[in-house]
Motif scaffolding. Structure first.
Motif, PDB file in Angstrom:
ATOM      1  N   TRP A 162     -20.194 -25.933 -25.570  1.00 23.44           N
ATOM      2  CA  TRP A 162     -20.887 -26.629 -24.491  1.00 23.44           C
ATOM      3  C   TRP A 162     -20.486 -28.089 -24.522  1.00 23.44           C
ATOM      4  N   VAL A 163     -20.232 -28.675 -23.376  1.00 18.62           N
ATOM      5  CA  VAL A 163     -19.922 -30.093 -23.290  1.00 18.62           C
ATOM      6  C   VAL A 163     -21.256 -30.828 -23.175  1.00 18.62           C
ATOM      7  N   ALA A 164     -21.696 -31.383 -24.281  1.00 17.63           N
ATOM      8  CA  ALA A 164     -22.991 -32.061 -24.343  1.00 17.63           C
ATOM      9  C   ALA A 164     -22.851 -33.306 -25.211  1.00 17.63           C
ATOM     10  N   ASN A 165     -23.692 -34.295 -24.952  1.00 21.40           N
ATOM     11  CA  ASN A 165     -23.633 -35.545 -25.710  1.00 21.40           C
ATOM     12  C   ASN A 165     -24.224 -35.416 -27.106  1.00 21.40           C
ATOM     13  N   ASP A 166     -24.979 -34.375 -27.324  1.00 20.74           N
ATOM     14  CA  ASP A 166     -25.638 -34.170 -28.613  1.00 20.74           C
ATOM     15  C   ASP A 166     -25.157 -32.847 -29.187  1.00 20.74           C
ATOM     16  N   GLU A 167     -25.344 -32.653 -30.468  1.00 19.98           N
ATOM     17  CA  GLU A 167     -24.894 -31.414 -31.094  1.00 19.98           C
ATOM     18  C   GLU A 167     -25.999 -30.387 -31.243  1.00 19.98           C
ATOM     19  N   ASN A 168     -27.267 -30.832 -31.285  1.00 18.12           N
ATOM     20  CA  ASN A 168     -28.388 -29.932 -31.544  1.00 18.12           C
ATOM     21  C   ASN A 168     -29.440 -30.015 -30.452  1.00 18.12           C
ATOM     22  N   CYS A 169     -30.126 -28.914 -30.239  1.00 15.58           N
ATOM     23  CA  CYS A 169     -31.243 -28.856 -29.305  1.00 15.58           C
ATOM     24  C   CYS A 169     -32.389 -29.697 -29.873  1.00 15.58           C
ATOM     25  N   GLY A 170     -32.983 -30.534 -29.046  1.00 16.54           N
ATOM     26  CA  GLY A 170     -34.071 -31.399 -29.482  1.00 16.54           C
ATOM     27  C   GLY A 170     -35.365 -30.654 -29.758  1.00 16.54           C
ATOM     28  N   ILE A 171     -35.447 -29.383 -29.392  1.00 13.97           N
ATOM     29  CA  ILE A 171     -36.666 -28.609 -29.610  1.00 13.97           C
ATOM     30  C   ILE A 171     -36.536 -27.725 -30.848  1.00 13.97           C
ATOM     31  N   CYS A 172     -35.517 -26.862 -30.879  1.00 13.46           N
ATOM     32  CA  CYS A 172     -35.377 -25.928 -32.012  1.00 13.46           C
ATOM     33  C   CYS A 172     -34.477 -26.476 -33.120  1.00 13.46           C
ATOM     34  N   ARG A 173     -33.738 -27.558 -32.833  1.00 14.11           N
ATOM     35  CA  ARG A 173     -32.826 -28.199 -33.787  1.00 14.11           C
ATOM     36  C   ARG A 173     -31.636 -27.324 -34.178  1.00 14.11           C
ATOM     37  N   MET A 174     -31.370 -26.274 -33.397  1.00 14.39           N
ATOM     38  CA  MET A 174     -30.195 -25.424 -33.635  1.00 14.39           C
ATOM     39  C   MET A 174     -29.021 -26.004 -32.847  1.00 14.39           C
ATOM     40  N   ALA A 175     -27.823 -25.753 -33.314  1.00 15.58           N
ATOM     41  CA  ALA A 175     -26.623 -26.276 -32.655  1.00 15.58           C
ATOM     42  C   ALA A 175     -26.449 -25.671 -31.269  1.00 15.58           C
TER      43      ALA A 175
END
Length: 84
Positions: free
Chosen positions: A16-29
């Motif tokens: 996924w092209v995203a600015n962050d590496e992890n989900c802010g809710i579940c903290r999974m990549a």
């Protein structure tokens, strides 16, 4: 000179092209999957909000349903609206 290919194996990678590496809710990549999914990919896409934050498609509804009064983005506390 001609050659005949008898067998061909391909390997592909996606992310996924995203600015962050992890989900802010579940903290999974984001390149993995949320805790509800078994296999990463199209079954566990990302959802962008109008505030430009993004989460796994399965994580944001759980977060919003856990909110008592208003549904805010877990990162910036703005009212959550999906980006169209």
């Amino acid at each position: 000179m001609r050659m005949k290919v008898k067998r061909w194996n391909a390997i592909a990678m996606w992310f996924w092209v995203a600015n962050d590496e992890n989900c802010g809710i579940c903290r999974m990549a984001f390149n993995g999957c949320c805790p509800d999914c078994k296999v990463p990919g199209d079954d566990c896409p990302l959802v962008w909000g109008q505030c430009s934050h993004f989460f796994h498609m399965h994580c944001i509804p759980k977060w919003l349903n856990s909110q008592q009064v208003q549904q805010h983005c877990p990162m910036c506390q703005q009212q959550w609206k999906c980006k169209e």
